[in-house]
Design an enzyme around this catalytic site. Structure first.
Site, PDB file in Angstrom:
ATOM      1  N   ARG A   4      -9.679  22.358   2.562  1.00  0.00           N
ATOM      2  CA  ARG A   4      -8.368  21.704   2.745  1.00  0.00           C
ATOM      3  C   ARG A   4      -7.660  22.347   3.923  1.00  0.00           C
ATOM      4  NH1 ARG A   4      -7.308  23.530  -2.362  1.00  0.00           N
ATOM      5  NH2 ARG A   4      -9.303  22.577  -2.854  1.00  0.00           N
TER       6      ARG A   4
ATOM      7  N   ARG B  16      -3.095  16.755   4.535  1.00  0.00           N
ATOM      8  CA  ARG B  16      -4.121  17.098   3.544  1.00  0.00           C
ATOM      9  C   ARG B  16      -4.710  15.829   2.959  1.00  0.00           C
ATOM     10  NH1 ARG B  16      -4.254  21.016  -1.761  1.00  0.00           N
ATOM     11  NH2 ARG B  16      -6.298  20.300  -2.482  1.00  0.00           N
TER      12      ARG B  16
ATOM     13  N   ASP C 172       0.315  26.195  -3.893  1.00  0.00           N
ATOM     14  CA  ASP C 172       0.312  26.237  -5.360  1.00  0.00           C
ATOM     15  C   ASP C 172       1.485  27.088  -5.845  1.00  0.00           C
ATOM     16  OD1 ASP C 172      -2.088  24.773  -5.851  1.00  0.00           O
ATOM     17  OD2 ASP C 172      -3.310  26.539  -5.455  1.00  0.00           O
TER      18      ASP C 172
ATOM     19  N   ASP D   2      -2.916  24.125   1.416  1.00  0.00           N
ATOM     20  CA  ASP D   2      -2.818  24.070  -0.040  1.00  0.00           C
ATOM     21  C   ASP D   2      -1.627  24.927  -0.437  1.00  0.00           C
ATOM     22  OD1 ASP D   2      -4.388  23.351  -2.595  1.00  0.00           O
ATOM     23  OD2 ASP D   2      -4.085  25.476  -2.839  1.00  0.00           O
TER      24      ASP D   2
HETATM   25  N1  LIG Z   1     -10.571  32.390  -0.912  1.00  0.00           N
HETATM   26  C1  LIG Z   1     -10.161  31.214  -1.406  1.00  0.00           C
HETATM   27  N2  LIG Z   1     -11.000  30.502  -2.195  1.00  0.00           N
HETATM   28  C2  LIG Z   1     -10.569  29.314  -2.679  1.00  0.00           C
HETATM   29  N3  LIG Z   1     -11.204  28.404  -3.488  1.00  0.00           N
HETATM   30  C3  LIG Z   1     -10.357  27.392  -3.682  1.00  0.00           C
HETATM   31  S1  LIG Z   1     -10.728  26.010  -4.606  1.00  0.00           S
HETATM   32  N4  LIG Z   1      -9.185  27.593  -3.026  1.00  0.00           N
HETATM   33  C4  LIG Z   1      -8.038  26.693  -2.976  1.00  0.00           C
HETATM   34  C5  LIG Z   1      -6.895  27.209  -3.796  1.00  0.00           C
HETATM   35  O1  LIG Z   1      -6.924  26.629  -5.057  1.00  0.00           O
HETATM   36  C6  LIG Z   1      -9.291  28.810  -2.390  1.00  0.00           C
HETATM   37  C7  LIG Z   1      -8.414  29.579  -1.563  1.00  0.00           C
HETATM   38  O2  LIG Z   1      -7.260  29.230  -1.264  1.00  0.00           O
HETATM   39  N5  LIG Z   1      -8.913  30.761  -1.100  1.00  0.00           N
END
Ligand SMILES: Nc1nc2nc(S)n(CCO)c2c(=O)[nH]1
Length: 158
Positions: free
Chosen positions: A92, A83, A97, A95
């Site tokens: 990315r 990443r 979290d 990710d």
């Molecule tokens: N559908 C979707 N939209 C996102 N926008 C972000 S920023 N992220 C990254 C997560 O923080 C995502 C994601 O994982 N999925």
């Protein structure tokens, strides 16, 4: 024994392989068990919408480690899988979290749990509800299913 829920996402490269490899790396960690996996969802990007469609899922972790140690493992896993943080909401390859750590409220410089935006994200709520159908938000007491109402658009089982 602690229970944590992690949100995994990818919208760069081979998205499925990235999720699979991240889970494999988590499983190799001592002191941490990946106990359950949600389905994988294909989800429209939220926040910064000018980017590719994501694959998202949620994994349940059982561990004696503390939340900060799990955060370190998440960051290390992202780094191992290549990443590169170009800009905050950008695309990315992987990710990870931390969504929940037991029912604890954690507010540190690098870590806020429950995740502050989890209740606004269908790509988190629908896979999470698979694992904890009757789960409630530790701070508000609102069921995750209630938050999920009206957030199904752009979230599809992959
Ligand atoms: N559908 C979707 N939209 C996102 N926008 C972000 S920023 N992220 C990254 C997560 O923080 C995502 C994601 O994982 N999925």
């Amino acid at each position: 024994m602690n229970t944590a829920y992690l949100s995994l996402g990818s919208n760069l490269g081979d998205r499925y392989e990235m999720l699979r490899d991240a889970i494999q790396l988590l499983r190799q960690q001592t002191g941490l068990e990946v106990s359950r996996l949600s389905s994988i969802y294909e989800t429209d990007p939220v926040g910064y919408t000018e980017q590719a469609i994501f694959l998202n899922m949620v994994v349940e972790i059982k561990s004696e480690l503390c939340a900060e140690e799990i955060l370190f493992i998440c960051l290390e896993t992202e780094q191992t899988l290549g990443r590169i943080r170009q800009f905050r909401w950008g695309p990315r390859c992987i990710d990870l979290d931390i969504l929940l750590f037991n029912d604890e409220n954690i507010e540190l410089e690098k870590l806020t749990v429950p995740h502050p935006r989890m209740h606004e994200r269908g790509f988190v709520l629908f896979p999470l509800i698979e694992l904890v159908p009757d789960g409630v938000h530790p701070l508000t007491g609102v069921p995750f299913g209630k938050y999920a109402e009206g957030q199904k658009e752009g979230v599809h089982i992959w």
